[in-house]
Design a protein around this motif. Sequence first.
Motif, PDB file in Angstrom:
ATOM      1  N   THR A  87      69.288 106.780  48.938  1.00 61.71           N
ATOM      2  CA  THR A  87      68.687 105.454  49.029  1.00 61.71           C
ATOM      3  C   THR A  87      68.377 105.078  50.469  1.00 61.71           C
ATOM      4  N   VAL A  88      67.493 104.102  50.619  1.00 57.01           N
ATOM      5  CA  VAL A  88      67.140 103.559  51.927  1.00 57.01           C
ATOM      6  C   VAL A  88      67.508 102.083  51.962  1.00 57.01           C
ATOM      7  N   TRP A 104      66.994 105.266  61.025  1.00 56.65           N
ATOM      8  CA  TRP A 104      68.329 105.583  61.534  1.00 56.65           C
ATOM      9  C   TRP A 104      69.036 106.564  60.600  1.00 56.65           C
ATOM     10  N   ILE A 105      69.568 107.661  61.193  1.00 61.12           N
ATOM     11  CA  ILE A 105      70.272 108.692  60.430  1.00 61.12           C
ATOM     12  C   ILE A 105      71.698 108.780  60.958  1.00 61.12           C
ATOM     13  N   HIS A 106      72.660 108.475  60.119  1.00 55.07           N
ATOM     14  CA  HIS A 106      74.060 108.445  60.551  1.00 55.07           C
ATOM     15  C   HIS A 106      74.611 109.850  60.794  1.00 55.07           C
ATOM     16  N   LEU A 119      78.769  98.654  61.273  1.00 53.29           N
ATOM     17  CA  LEU A 119      78.258  98.882  62.622  1.00 53.29           C
ATOM     18  C   LEU A 119      76.763  99.176  62.614  1.00 53.29           C
ATOM     19  N   TYR A 120      76.257  99.753  61.514  1.00 49.39           N
ATOM     20  CA  TYR A 120      74.860 100.165  61.435  1.00 49.39           C
ATOM     21  C   TYR A 120      73.961  99.080  60.848  1.00 49.39           C
ATOM     22  N   PHE A 132      63.803  98.096  60.708  1.00 55.97           N
ATOM     23  CA  PHE A 132      64.893  99.071  60.808  1.00 55.97           C
ATOM     24  C   PHE A 132      65.197  99.629  59.421  1.00 55.97           C
ATOM     25  N   VAL A 133      65.214 100.951  59.311  1.00 53.08           N
ATOM     26  CA  VAL A 133      65.491 101.623  58.040  1.00 53.08           C
ATOM     27  C   VAL A 133      66.670 102.565  58.239  1.00 53.08           C
ATOM     28  N   SER A 134      67.646 102.518  57.333  1.00 51.31           N
ATOM     29  CA  SER A 134      68.749 103.472  57.354  1.00 51.31           C
ATOM     30  C   SER A 134      68.819 104.185  56.015  1.00 51.31           C
TER      31      SER A 134
END
Length: 471
Positions: A87-88, A104-106, A119-120, A132-134
Amino acid sequence: MTSDPRITISTGTVQGSAEDGIRRFLGIPYAAAPFGANRFRAPQPPAPWNGVRSATAFGATAPQLPYPGAIGELLGSVRIDGDDILTVNVWAPDDAVAAPVVLWIHGGALERGTAALPLYDGSVFARAGIVFVSINYRLGAEGFSVLDDVPRNLGLRDVAAALEWVHREIGAFGGDAARITAMGESAGGALVAGLLAREDTRQMISGAIIESAPLEAQTLAKAGRVTAQMAKQLGIRSDRKSFAAVAPERLLEIRRQLSAGSSPLRGAPGFQFAIDEESLPRSPHEVIGEIDTPLLIGSNTDEYRLWLTPDALAGITELKLLVARLALRIPRRAVSAYRADWPQASPGEIAGQLLTDRMLRAPLSRLASTRKAPTYVYEFAWQSPVRDLRAAHGLELGFVFDRLGDDEALRMAGPEAPQELAAEMHAAWIRFIKTGDPGWPAFDAQRQTRLFDAETTTVVQRRATAMDLLP
């Protein structure tokens, strides 16, 4: 703007939330759940839905175990049950129109981590006018096993599918698909490097930020060592049928048993990218030097202090340093050069610095030296008072996200971390995302590096002579 904004994308309508001028949409599938018939297969398209899908909660986390021991006291984990792990999450300003985008890739050594860590939270980037996309992706055995009849690098393929989703859908959220910066730390940075190494995904990236990440992919045999080790422990073949018959929880437990007591200096093999004609034809460290994508890249001065506690460092004798030197194929004169640069360091600290530079700083420095495209190098050097971490691996994240009050940041940096440094570092990342220039000179023959410390300055890269002796 209403408190429940709705956006329609190619698979259906999602309803998020809005607060303080920021819209948030969480847990949107970019691929189908990778279980059942999809387990150990390349990511499949998500199924469309009818009606309005709620997007107010993070999707499920990939199967993983919490960090063990001393690291677990510093690094948090979040567990959200469910199968929809691919998921995003999107944070966007209310008024976003063709805004720059961050993917953003953890991190987490390719076997831990989640975008759901507080934190993200992407709000701080959205307040600066950035969409911003994670994302989450498959981890560990589910994402990086080397099995006889399974596509390689499934976790990297997941991230590529997520990037494709962003490129295709982000316009609906006010983002500009032509201005996507891929950003990641540790294993997440390695995944950014993997995206840059692929011709299909590289074309969708306008800039890249890589924090404290290994850049080299491995041969099939080397990347497959952990899979072979697990198969032997389980008494099964290294193929899809055999591994798919084992529950994810059982694979996690076997991996835990095999890696118990290991360390970066000596221990069980870990999950790594495999060189693969279809998903990663060449190692990222070879390709990134040749491409024209603007790059912000760096590392922390004392990366090793996250992995090696003070007691573990004190236990490294001259003999163990010798063994580590031989295992890492480091010449004796390099150790002598490091002793000259760090005259008060113990054998454990010398071993740690060699490990940091061999794995991270020296490869990134060599890469930056070969690039003709704009390349900006940093070193995070501020020393945390917590557990003598100094500038350990991952410490910079609370500064990059400008969230020093977050529990994760407090555990690593303590309550007195300098807010001025966080504001400055975050602003530099914002500048790079928006303009391709973080605000200091690009890396050149002088090896100019931005040093983030209590006093920030641009310096000629430190320990350059010693690092040049590393293989």
